[in-house]
Design a protein around this motif. Structure first.
Motif, PDB file in Angstrom:
ATOM      1  N   ALA A 140       0.806  -1.210   0.000  1.00 63.54           N
ATOM      2  CA  ALA A 140       0.000   0.000   0.000  1.00 63.54           C
ATOM      3  C   ALA A 140       0.834   1.253   0.000  1.00 63.54           C
ATOM      4  O   ALA A 140       0.323   2.343  -0.089  1.00 63.54           O
ATOM      5  CB  ALA A 140      -0.903  -0.007   1.226  1.00 63.54           C
ATOM      6  N   CYS A 141       2.138   1.089   0.129  1.00 60.50           N
ATOM      7  CA  CYS A 141       2.966   2.290   0.168  1.00 60.50           C
ATOM      8  C   CYS A 141       2.981   2.954  -1.192  1.00 60.50           C
ATOM      9  O   CYS A 141       2.964   2.301  -2.224  1.00 60.50           O
ATOM     10  CB  CYS A 141       4.400   1.930   0.575  1.00 60.50           C
ATOM     11  SG  CYS A 141       4.512   1.564   2.321  1.00 60.50           S
ATOM     12  N   GLY A 142       3.022   4.202  -1.191  1.00 65.16           N
ATOM     13  CA  GLY A 142       3.044   4.866  -2.485  1.00 65.16           C
ATOM     14  C   GLY A 142       2.412   6.219  -2.380  1.00 65.16           C
ATOM     15  O   GLY A 142       2.194   6.747  -1.309  1.00 65.16           O
ATOM     16  N   SER A 143       2.134   6.781  -3.476  1.00 66.66           N
ATOM     17  CA  SER A 143       1.606   8.137  -3.460  1.00 66.66           C
ATOM     18  C   SER A 143       0.095   8.119  -3.295  1.00 66.66           C
ATOM     19  O   SER A 143      -0.561   7.120  -3.515  1.00 66.66           O
ATOM     20  CB  SER A 143       1.965   8.850  -4.753  1.00 66.66           C
ATOM     21  OG  SER A 143       0.919   8.659  -5.679  1.00 66.66           O
ATOM     22  N   SER A 144      -0.446   9.242  -2.874  1.00 68.89           N
ATOM     23  CA  SER A 144      -1.877   9.338  -2.686  1.00 68.89           C
ATOM     24  C   SER A 144      -2.545  10.038  -3.845  1.00 68.89           C
ATOM     25  O   SER A 144      -3.684  10.430  -3.772  1.00 68.89           O
ATOM     26  CB  SER A 144      -2.186  10.115  -1.403  1.00 68.89           C
ATOM     27  OG  SER A 144      -1.410   9.621  -0.355  1.00 68.89           O
ATOM     28  N   LYS A 148     -11.358   1.221  -1.960  1.00 69.29           N
ATOM     29  CA  LYS A 148     -10.008   0.765  -2.266  1.00 69.29           C
ATOM     30  C   LYS A 148      -9.819   0.591  -3.760  1.00 69.29           C
ATOM     31  O   LYS A 148      -8.724   0.791  -4.287  1.00 69.29           O
ATOM     32  CB  LYS A 148      -9.742  -0.561  -1.560  1.00 69.29           C
ATOM     33  CG  LYS A 148      -8.515  -0.535  -0.708  1.00 69.29           C
ATOM     34  CD  LYS A 148      -8.225  -1.880  -0.137  1.00 69.29           C
ATOM     35  CE  LYS A 148      -8.519  -1.878   1.337  1.00 69.29           C
ATOM     36  NZ  LYS A 148      -8.141  -3.080   2.025  1.00 69.29           N
ATOM     37  N   LEU A 149     -10.883   0.197  -4.445  1.00 70.91           N
ATOM     38  CA  LEU A 149     -10.764   0.049  -5.892  1.00 70.91           C
ATOM     39  C   LEU A 149     -10.353   1.366  -6.537  1.00 70.91           C
ATOM     40  O   LEU A 149      -9.584   1.397  -7.490  1.00 70.91           O
ATOM     41  CB  LEU A 149     -12.097  -0.425  -6.490  1.00 70.91           C
ATOM     42  CG  LEU A 149     -12.411  -1.912  -6.344  1.00 70.91           C
ATOM     43  CD1 LEU A 149     -13.799  -2.206  -6.865  1.00 70.91           C
ATOM     44  CD2 LEU A 149     -11.391  -2.760  -7.082  1.00 70.91           C
ATOM     45  N   GLN A 167      -8.939   4.074  -4.790  1.00 68.43           N
ATOM     46  CA  GLN A 167      -7.757   4.726  -4.238  1.00 68.43           C
ATOM     47  C   GLN A 167      -6.504   3.897  -4.379  1.00 68.43           C
ATOM     48  O   GLN A 167      -5.417   4.422  -4.520  1.00 68.43           O
ATOM     49  CB  GLN A 167      -8.003   5.039  -2.768  1.00 68.43           C
ATOM     50  CG  GLN A 167      -9.098   6.063  -2.570  1.00 68.43           C
ATOM     51  CD  GLN A 167      -9.552   6.104  -1.119  1.00 68.43           C
ATOM     52  OE1 GLN A 167      -9.415   5.135  -0.386  1.00 68.43           O
ATOM     53  NE2 GLN A 167     -10.074   7.231  -0.708  1.00 68.43           N
ATOM     54  N   GLN A 168      -6.648   2.579  -4.307  1.00 70.55           N
ATOM     55  CA  GLN A 168      -5.444   1.759  -4.334  1.00 70.55           C
ATOM     56  C   GLN A 168      -5.261   1.101  -5.685  1.00 70.55           C
ATOM     57  O   GLN A 168      -4.205   1.195  -6.293  1.00 70.55           O
ATOM     58  CB  GLN A 168      -5.533   0.691  -3.250  1.00 70.55           C
ATOM     59  CG  GLN A 168      -4.245  -0.041  -3.057  1.00 70.55           C
ATOM     60  CD  GLN A 168      -4.198  -0.659  -1.673  1.00 70.55           C
ATOM     61  OE1 GLN A 168      -4.433   0.011  -0.685  1.00 70.55           O
ATOM     62  NE2 GLN A 168      -3.919  -1.934  -1.614  1.00 70.55           N
ATOM     63  N   SER A 169      -6.307   0.404  -6.158  1.00 71.05           N
ATOM     64  CA  SER A 169      -6.184  -0.245  -7.455  1.00 71.05           C
ATOM     65  C   SER A 169      -6.307   0.759  -8.586  1.00 71.05           C
ATOM     66  O   SER A 169      -5.921   0.479  -9.715  1.00 71.05           O
ATOM     67  CB  SER A 169      -7.264  -1.306  -7.615  1.00 71.05           C
ATOM     68  OG  SER A 169      -7.300  -2.139  -6.494  1.00 71.05           O
ATOM     69  N   GLY A 181       3.464   8.691   3.948  1.00 79.26           N
ATOM     70  CA  GLY A 181       4.109   7.678   3.123  1.00 79.26           C
ATOM     71  C   GLY A 181       3.214   6.572   2.609  1.00 79.26           C
ATOM     72  O   GLY A 181       3.665   5.696   1.894  1.00 79.26           O
ATOM     73  N   THR A 214      -0.751   5.131   0.993  1.00 77.86           N
ATOM     74  CA  THR A 214      -1.893   5.535   0.172  1.00 77.86           C
ATOM     75  C   THR A 214      -3.120   5.772   1.048  1.00 77.86           C
ATOM     76  O   THR A 214      -3.187   5.273   2.164  1.00 77.86           O
ATOM     77  CB  THR A 214      -2.224   4.429  -0.839  1.00 77.86           C
ATOM     78  OG1 THR A 214      -2.447   3.215  -0.117  1.00 77.86           O
ATOM     79  CG2 THR A 214      -1.091   4.236  -1.815  1.00 77.86           C
ATOM     80  N   PRO A 215      -4.083   6.520   0.519  1.00 80.52           N
ATOM     81  CA  PRO A 215      -5.298   6.806   1.289  1.00 80.52           C
ATOM     82  C   PRO A 215      -6.010   5.573   1.847  1.00 80.52           C
ATOM     83  O   PRO A 215      -6.493   5.629   2.977  1.00 80.52           O
ATOM     84  CB  PRO A 215      -6.179   7.550   0.287  1.00 80.52           C
ATOM     85  CG  PRO A 215      -5.234   8.203  -0.627  1.00 80.52           C
ATOM     86  CD  PRO A 215      -4.049   7.297  -0.725  1.00 80.52           C
ATOM     87  N   VAL A 233      -4.769   2.974   3.040  1.00 78.49           N
ATOM     88  CA  VAL A 233      -4.068   2.556   4.256  1.00 78.49           C
ATOM     89  C   VAL A 233      -4.376   3.524   5.390  1.00 78.49           C
ATOM     90  O   VAL A 233      -4.602   3.115   6.530  1.00 78.49           O
ATOM     91  CB  VAL A 233      -2.557   2.471   4.018  1.00 78.49           C
ATOM     92  CG1 VAL A 233      -1.854   2.089   5.302  1.00 78.49           C
ATOM     93  CG2 VAL A 233      -2.267   1.460   2.931  1.00 78.49           C
TER      94      VAL A 233
END
Lengths: 390, 330, 292
Positions: free
Chosen positions: A23-27, A97-98, A100-102, B42, B44-45, B47
């Protein structure tokens, strides 16, 4: 013991950290549509009571997708499937999550209405289109409609209303008893029916709403129905409750004397197989049946059965059509807003259920059919009697 | 099972506390709070949202630990004040104001009031009877939330809640990182309050009641009132947790009042280590992680993982995540 | 009098449903009442029995196949019970919450494995042979199978009573719970007796699943429904295993049938309200309260 504790605490922290690592990464979110690929999210229940519907939706969507070389809108589709679970507490975070993350460009699915309602705001803000392939809450294309939420399935009130005039004509000044589970969908389906039924001159003998999900014995309600003197019963049930109700309707002797009418969910899919002979003769209203006599439907059913060894259901069709509308709307689109614009331009859609189009509020304007459960050599099917005037 | 009412400052305890494990135990809570606070920079939203959910659930769980681990009243009904707090916050958000502290107060009040009503009946019972009556009363509240559509939105719940603001004139907290900071601040404060309560004379009374209620009564304590008070405190905390949950989720449905929520909270307490307060916070994080965060990506086998975690924990960690000799103190 | 005639079938169905609840709850009650163990895996074991019935009963079923299914369920239940007793042994003395955690974990795993193997569809089962169909009873139609459930429930109650109160197994198991060291001092290895009663309880759970399948079917989520109902019955009925469970089951059965028929708008509240009233009215006679 002390050493174990320190180790355990570190181990747990490590596990949590590793689990969060992907999940690390940019927002910063941009829906990923490139010139030759697009990421699509499929949000369906894979566990819990709604899982059979999730299976049907997944199958319908994949059938269209694979028949078109894994492409929609001339782009290769990368499909992310997420489990909606049994309610909004798991479904809404999964849907978020779909985005924001995927980072999907568009999401399809959603069986549970509360989940769908909870996702309107996030999808609207992220400007990601959400194509609802089942959730029937009236508000989704009513009071809470939004630019980014589209539906290829149905609105609860519409399906109920489709049977109103017909049942009124059948009971010939008699009264009808209404029954559905005590949750929003039950109230909305009965509400839609009641409005149309009473407008056509029908009278209601009584209405009961058994608790949703915790009722297995309908005898008390069946006894009330018998005592009320009603000429017919109109109901809405789906899943395990449909099976219980239909079986007990026969076991307690109401079937021969008090005809049962319903919306099609009572006798759709695996539920019909579970009910067996008890379902024979039940007349329902729905916007689809495998027995629809059109070329499009025959081809669809044949392909579906060949691949999955089971007949398609109204849930499969909604997902199939979701893929179809995306295929047409995404051509040339690069952003969510453009996909939405494309959806708005669609016009008529040629579907296994017949021809339909989106209303101004992004809901299907479609025909409803009167079906009757018959045994046509090879098992029970919902035979089409005629089209119900909408 | 001793009947001592004060934490014994024996040399054995001193050795435990003075060792590196004791230092770890003191540093870890602060380190955790710091780690969560810097996380939004650090991760993503989703998390951040997950961490927010964990903090909100942790408030519910730490209150339950006070009730179950410290006072010895195992409850399967904490979903009721949790949900009451969530609905109160949601109703305030939709009808009154998006100011978060206001929703917080409403949530705390709702949770406390409901607990006051339920507790008046429930606290008269003990052990499994208490467990069952809390279950039954919570299910009644659940059914009520489902039926009272005009207030609660029925089975669809209340959706589309506005983004929270800290002050009436302040900006809406749209970014998940800001919401996390708000929730983290409130939950850390709540946990601190519970720790203080637990270490106070009141806490010692509760432990005495847990270990041997009969003897406490013989010593002249009217045990009903401390039990009732701690039940209400746990209710207030659950209500706060509910309002924090809603601040992040921006919707509420009868699912928040489910038996499953009560069961998960109790399991989090047991996993974490009854009475240790900090352990259940970790337990809450683990339960939220497995049940809500990982489940959607396991193709429907989420419950299998959760069950497996329960079984592993009960065998490998008999005294919970933070268990050990320090269990009876702190 | 008129009221009684009108509601005769409803009251009868309340008795039938009550005895179905008895068959569902007796296994849970036995393990809790005699061994003081809260077995939350009870619902999942019932579900296993129900799916066993689904496997056996395809199409019309003869009474012999039905009996065979009952035997298979007993074997399955006994194995599960022995396994669970073995798993619980390290937790001896750790209290109800740890037992709850373990049995809940087992329940979740078992239920999920069942749904992974059998899928998520709703399955139904027809009653066997001559027990299917609905004859006319005093002018009303009533399914035969439910009448059979009444009979079987009563027989089951008798069997459990005899085993617990009249056999050496039951006596030694009860003694073990009251004073295990004493029993061991008598030279008796207590473990087989504890495992034996545990297995008896889980056999009852699986057999209950087979017996209940023609009425309740088999589908994901049924395990939770059954467990909650079982807990309600056990709580309302009290600690006296057989008689208490029977009374509790009949009360809840009537509440769920006659109660709902009279107060349908409050249907969702009736069962738990009864549970609360039951707990408040007779706290002294309720569950054995584990000393701290």
């Amino acid at each position: 013991m002390r050493r174990i504790n320190g180790r355990v605490l570190r181990a747990v922290s490590a596990i949590v950290a590793i689990a969060l690592l992907p999940a690390c990464g940019s927002s910063f979110n941009t829906g990923t549509i490139t010139s030759d690929s697009v990421k699509i999210g499929l949000l369906i229940p894979q566990s819990g009571v709604y899982a059979p519907l999730g299976t049907d939706i997944s199958r319908g969507f994949h059938l269209y997708l694979d028949a078109h070389g894994g492409q929609l809108g001339h782009r290769r589709v990368a499909l992310v499937t997420a489990d909606e679970g049994a309610g909004p507490d798991s479904g809404v975070p999964a849907g978020q999550k779909l985005i924001q993350q995927s980072q999907v460009a568009v999401a399809v699915g959603v069986v549970n209405s509360a989940t769908a309602l909870g996702l309107i705001q996030p999808y609207n803000e992220a400007k990601v289109p959400l194509i609802i392939a089942n959730a029937g809450a009236n508000a989704l294309t009513g009071a809470k409609r939004s630019a980014y939420v589209w539906r290829t399935s149905f609105a609860n009130g519409d399906v109920g209303a489709s049977m109103g005039a017909y049942v009124a004509s059948r009971v010939d000044f008699g009264q009808v008893y209404l029954i559905a589970p005590d949750y929003a969908a039950g109230h909305e389906q009965i509400g839609g029916f009641r409005e149309a039924f009473e407008a056509a001159g029908g009278k209601v003998a009584g209405a009961d709403y058994p608790p949703f999900g915790t009722t297995s014995n309908y005898q008390p309600y069946l006894a009330r129905i018998q005592r009320s003197g009603a000429r017919a019963v109109f109901c809405f049930f789906s899943g395990a409750e449909a099976v219980s109700f239909v079986k007990q309707y026969t076991e307690f002797g109401l079937a021969p004397t008090i005809p049962l009418y319903a919306t099609g969910y009572l006798t759709e899919g695996s539920v019909l197989r579970g009910e067996g002979a008890a379902a024979l003769g039940i007349q329902t209203g729905l916007h689809y049946s495998t027995e629809l006599d059109t070329a499009t439907n025959h081809a669809f059913v044949a392909a579906y059965v060949a691949r999955y060894h089971a007949p398609p259901t109204v849930f499969s069709v909604a997902a199939y059509d979701a893929a179809q509308v995306l295929d047409r709307a995404m051509a040339g689109a690069r952003t969510g807003a453009q996909i939405v614009a494309g959806l708005g331009r669609l016009g008529d859609i040629d579907s296994p259920r017949g021809t339909w189009h989106f209303s101004d509020t992004h809901n299907p304007v479609q025909r409803y059919y009167l079906r009757e459960v018959r045994d046509q050599g090879g098992g029970l099917v919902n035979a089409i009697l005629r089209t119900l005037s909408s | 099972m001793t009947a001592t009412i004060s934490p014994a400052r024996t040399s054995a305890h001193a050795a435990v506390r003075g060792g590196w494990a004791g230092r770890l135990r003191r540093v870890l809570p602060v380190a955790t709070v710091l780690a969560v606070a810097v996380a939004p920079f650090g991760v993503t939203p989703p998390v951040s949202s997950a961490l927010t959910r964990m903090c909100a659930f942790a408030v519910l769980v730490v209150g339950l630990d006070l009730l179950t681990g410290v006072a010895g009243l195992p409850s399967l009904g904490q979903a009721a004040p949790f949900g009451a707090g969530a609905y109160a916050a949601a109703i305030v958000a939709t009808r009154l104001s998006p100011v978060a502290p206001l929703q917080l107060v409403a949530g705390a009040a709702a949770g406390g009031l409901l607990a006051a009503v339920i507790g008046w009946l429930a606290v008269r019972l003990r052990g499994i009877n208490f467990l069952m009556i809390t279950l039954a009363l919570a299910e009644l509240v659940h059914a009520l939330a489902n039926q009272w559509s005009s207030l609660t939105g029925g089975s669809n719940g209340l959706v589309g809640l506005p983004f929270i603001r800290i002050a009436p004139a302040g900006p809406p907290l749209v970014a998940t990182g800001y919401v996390l900071w708000y929730v983290l601040a409130v939950s850390a404060a709540c946990v601190a309050v519970v720790v203080v309560v637990s270490r106070s004379a009141f806490g010692r009374t509760l432990r005495g009641i847990r270990d041997n209620e009969g003897r406490m009564r013989a010593l002249g304590y009217a045990t009903f009132w401390p039990k009732y008070l701690v039940f209400c405190i746990a209710g207030v905390l659950a209500g706060v947790g509910g309002s924090l949950w809603v601040a992040q989720a921006q919707f509420v449905s009868p699912g928040s009042l489910n038996f499953e929520v009560s069961a998960l909270a109790l399991m989090a307490v047991v996993i974490g280590g009854r009475g240790t307060l900090y352990g259940p916070v970790l337990g809450a994080a683990l339960v939220v992680l497995v049940r809500y965060e990982l489940s959607p990506y396991l193709a429907g086998r989420g419950m299998l993982l959760l069950g497996g975690v329960f079984i592993l924990v009960v065998y490998l960690l008999p005294k919970g995540l933070a268990g050990g000799r320090a269990r009876r103190s702190a | 009098m008129q009221w009684l005639t009108d509601n005769f079938i409803t009251i009868l169905d309340g008795v039938a449903f009550g005895l179905l609840l008895f068959t569902i709850a007796i296994g849970l009650s036995l393990i809790l009442g005699v061994l003081d163990v809260l077995n939350l895996a009870h619902g999942a074991l019932y579900l296993a029995g129900a799916y066993l019935a689904v496997q056996f009963f395809t199409g019309r079923v003869s009474i012999w196949v039905f009996l065979l299914a009952l035997v298979m369920a007993s074997v399955l239940g006994a194995g599960a019970g022995a396994g669970l007793a073995f798993m619980m042994r390290p937790l001896a003395g750790r209290g109800h919450l740890d037992q709850a955690l373990l049995s809940l974990g087992v329940a979740l795993v078992l239920a999920d494995l069942i749904s992974a193997v059998f899928g998520n569809d709703v399955h139904t089962v027809s009653p066997p042979g001559f027990l299917s169909g609905s004859p006319q009873l005093a002018g009303f139609t009533y399914p035969v199978y439910r009448l059979a459930v009444i009979l079987v429930g009563l027989v089951l109650a008798l069997v459990v009573y005899l085993v617990v109160e009249r056999t050496r197994l039951g006596a030694l198991a009860r003694a073990t719970v009251i004073d295990a060291p004493m029993v061991r001092a008598m030279g008796v290895d207590t473990r087989p007796f504890v495992a034996g009663i545990f297995a008896f309880g889980t056999v009852l759970a699986c057999v209950g699943g087979v017996l209940g399948a023609p009425i309740l079917g088999a589908y994901p989520g049924l395990d939770q429904y059954v467990l909650i109902l079982g807990l309600v019955v056990v709580v309302v009925g009290g600690v006296d295993t057989v008689r208490g469970t029977l009374v509790g089951a009949l009360v809840i059965g009537q509440v769920e049938v006659l109660g709902v028929s009279l107060l349908p708008r409050y249907a969702s509240f009736l069962v738990f309200a009864t549970m609360v009233v039951g707990l408040l009215l007779r706290p002294g006679n309720r569950m054995r309260v584990a000393a701290s």
